[in-house]
Design a protein around this motif. Sequence first.
Motif, PDB file in Angstrom:
ATOM      1  N   ASN A  40       1.998  -4.412  -9.773  1.00 26.85           N
ATOM      2  CA  ASN A  40       2.109  -3.004  -9.366  1.00 26.85           C
ATOM      3  C   ASN A  40       3.495  -2.452  -9.699  1.00 26.85           C
ATOM      4  OD1 ASN A  40      -0.476  -3.004  -8.306  1.00 26.85           O
ATOM      5  ND2 ASN A  40       0.176  -3.226  -6.191  1.00 26.85           N
ATOM      6  N   LEU A  41       4.517  -3.228  -9.408  1.00 27.99           N
ATOM      7  CA  LEU A  41       5.883  -2.811  -9.709  1.00 27.99           C
ATOM      8  C   LEU A  41       6.076  -2.680 -11.217  1.00 27.99           C
ATOM      9  CD1 LEU A  41       8.724  -2.134  -8.713  1.00 27.99           C
ATOM     10  CD2 LEU A  41       9.201  -4.597  -8.663  1.00 27.99           C
ATOM     11  N   GLY A  42       5.559  -3.638 -11.968  1.00 26.65           N
ATOM     12  CA  GLY A  42       5.630  -3.563 -13.423  1.00 26.65           C
ATOM     13  C   GLY A  42       4.940  -2.321 -13.957  1.00 26.65           C
ATOM     14  N   ASP A  43       3.794  -2.001 -13.387  1.00 27.84           N
ATOM     15  CA  ASP A  43       3.055  -0.813 -13.810  1.00 27.84           C
ATOM     16  C   ASP A  43       3.843   0.463 -13.533  1.00 27.84           C
ATOM     17  OD1 ASP A  43       0.603   0.279 -14.950  1.00 27.84           O
ATOM     18  OD2 ASP A  43       0.240   1.088 -12.947  1.00 27.84           O
ATOM     19  N   LEU A  44       4.523   0.507 -12.406  1.00 24.47           N
ATOM     20  CA  LEU A  44       5.350   1.672 -12.079  1.00 24.47           C
ATOM     21  C   LEU A  44       6.458   1.840 -13.115  1.00 24.47           C
ATOM     22  CD1 LEU A  44       6.260   3.961 -10.165  1.00 24.47           C
ATOM     23  CD2 LEU A  44       7.544   2.236  -8.909  1.00 24.47           C
ATOM     24  N   TYR A  45       7.161   0.756 -13.417  1.00 22.69           N
ATOM     25  CA  TYR A  45       8.214   0.830 -14.438  1.00 22.69           C
ATOM     26  C   TYR A  45       7.632   1.185 -15.806  1.00 22.69           C
ATOM     27  CZ  TYR A  45      11.740  -1.254 -11.322  1.00 22.69           C
ATOM     28  OH  TYR A  45      12.632  -1.489 -10.321  1.00 22.69           O
ATOM     29  N   TYR A  46       6.483   0.616 -16.124  1.00 26.98           N
ATOM     30  CA  TYR A  46       5.831   0.887 -17.401  1.00 26.98           C
ATOM     31  C   TYR A  46       5.519   2.378 -17.536  1.00 26.98           C
ATOM     32  CZ  TYR A  46       2.521   0.421 -21.268  1.00 26.98           C
ATOM     33  OH  TYR A  46       1.876   0.545 -22.472  1.00 26.98           O
ATOM     34  N   ASN A 101       0.824  -1.210   0.000  1.00 27.66           N
ATOM     35  CA  ASN A 101       0.000   0.000   0.000  1.00 27.66           C
ATOM     36  C   ASN A 101       0.860   1.263   0.000  1.00 27.66           C
ATOM     37  OD1 ASN A 101      -2.276  -1.592   0.009  1.00 27.66           O
ATOM     38  ND2 ASN A 101      -2.645  -1.391   2.204  1.00 27.66           N
ATOM     39  N   LEU A 102       1.945   1.254   0.768  1.00 30.36           N
ATOM     40  CA  LEU A 102       2.860   2.397   0.763  1.00 30.36           C
ATOM     41  C   LEU A 102       3.499   2.566  -0.618  1.00 30.36           C
ATOM     42  CD1 LEU A 102       4.540   1.961   4.246  1.00 30.36           C
ATOM     43  CD2 LEU A 102       3.195   3.945   3.497  1.00 30.36           C
ATOM     44  N   GLY A 103       3.856   1.455  -1.241  1.00 28.41           N
ATOM     45  CA  GLY A 103       4.408   1.513  -2.589  1.00 28.41           C
ATOM     46  C   GLY A 103       3.421   2.133  -3.565  1.00 28.41           C
ATOM     47  N   SER A 104       2.177   1.718  -3.475  1.00 31.80           N
ATOM     48  CA  SER A 104       1.144   2.273  -4.365  1.00 31.80           C
ATOM     49  C   SER A 104       0.925   3.758  -4.093  1.00 31.80           C
ATOM     50  CB  SER A 104      -0.167   1.503  -4.187  1.00 31.80           C
ATOM     51  OG  SER A 104      -0.009   0.177  -4.621  1.00 31.80           O
ATOM     52  N   ALA A 110       8.715   4.100  -3.933  1.00 35.52           N
ATOM     53  CA  ALA A 110       7.724   3.076  -4.287  1.00 35.52           C
ATOM     54  C   ALA A 110       8.417   1.769  -4.646  1.00 35.52           C
ATOM     55  CB  ALA A 110       6.859   3.555  -5.446  1.00 35.52           C
ATOM     56  N   ILE A 111       9.465   1.838  -5.446  1.00 40.23           N
ATOM     57  CA  ILE A 111      10.217   0.644  -5.836  1.00 40.23           C
ATOM     58  C   ILE A 111      10.777  -0.054  -4.602  1.00 40.23           C
ATOM     59  CG2 ILE A 111      12.321  -0.143  -7.017  1.00 40.23           C
ATOM     60  CD1 ILE A 111      11.647   2.078  -9.150  1.00 40.23           C
ATOM     61  N   ASP A 112      11.289   0.730  -3.670  1.00 39.80           N
ATOM     62  CA  ASP A 112      11.837   0.178  -2.431  1.00 39.80           C
ATOM     63  C   ASP A 112      10.749  -0.544  -1.627  1.00 39.80           C
ATOM     64  OD1 ASP A 112      14.000  -0.205  -0.545  1.00 39.80           O
ATOM     65  OD2 ASP A 112      13.048   1.343   0.694  1.00 39.80           O
ATOM     66  N   PHE A 113       9.594   0.087  -1.475  1.00 39.42           N
ATOM     67  CA  PHE A 113       8.502  -0.541  -0.732  1.00 39.42           C
ATOM     68  C   PHE A 113       8.011  -1.814  -1.420  1.00 39.42           C
ATOM     69  CE2 PHE A 113       7.523   3.770   1.258  1.00 39.42           C
ATOM     70  CZ  PHE A 113       7.946   3.394   2.529  1.00 39.42           C
ATOM     71  N   MET A 118       6.729   9.449  -6.216  1.00 38.73           N
ATOM     72  CA  MET A 118       7.943   9.173  -5.440  1.00 38.73           C
ATOM     73  C   MET A 118       8.387   7.757  -5.826  1.00 38.73           C
ATOM     74  SD  MET A 118       6.984  10.875  -1.752  1.00 38.73           S
ATOM     75  CE  MET A 118       8.621  10.589  -1.075  1.00 38.73           C
ATOM     76  N   ASN A 119       8.834   7.636  -7.078  1.00 43.12           N
ATOM     77  CA  ASN A 119       9.050   6.334  -7.684  1.00 43.12           C
ATOM     78  C   ASN A 119      10.148   5.511  -7.027  1.00 43.12           C
ATOM     79  OD1 ASN A 119       6.987   6.918  -9.455  1.00 43.12           O
ATOM     80  ND2 ASN A 119       8.353   7.754 -10.999  1.00 43.12           N
ATOM     81  N   ASP A 120      11.254   6.129  -6.649  1.00 38.91           N
ATOM     82  CA  ASP A 120      12.325   5.358  -6.017  1.00 38.91           C
ATOM     83  C   ASP A 120      11.862   4.756  -4.692  1.00 38.91           C
ATOM     84  OD1 ASP A 120      14.048   5.873  -8.097  1.00 38.91           O
ATOM     85  OD2 ASP A 120      15.044   7.559  -7.100  1.00 38.91           O
TER      86      ASP A 120
END
Length: 134
Positions: free
Chosen positions: A53-59, A11-14, A25-28, A21-23
């Motif tokens: 979710n992580l894939g979507d962030l990178y996408y 949830n924090l990552g999302s 988010a990736i860490d979480f 705050m992508n970096d």
Amino acid sequence: LHEAVAVSLNNLGSFCASIKMNDLAIDFYGKCLTIWDIIMGKNYERFAITMANLGDLYYCQKDYPMALPCFEEALVFYAQNPVQYKKNLKNIGSLAATCYQRLLQDETLSYYEQLKADYEEFKKMYSKYIDDKE
């Protein structure tokens, strides 16, 4: 390690992803995935959700080489029960296909031929779930 901690990290990552705050988010997401892997394994719905979710962030960052393996890992889980996860398969499969297509636009990639072969194999496996826009 507890399931509630992993849910909170996801949830924090999302949240961090939603405010760019992508970096962070990736860490979480990474910490969450580690917990899911330890307590439940990769063959678990919540692991697949976090991986997607992580894939979507990178996408969204147009980092297709990083997004693609995340989507493919999520697809492995969802494909085990295609009736229940039809929507997930279609959404994530289409995103993965788009990653392949965007990467294949650069014929100078050192791994271009392997990528092309991987995409053909991907299409065979997931053709009924993806919107192939080629």
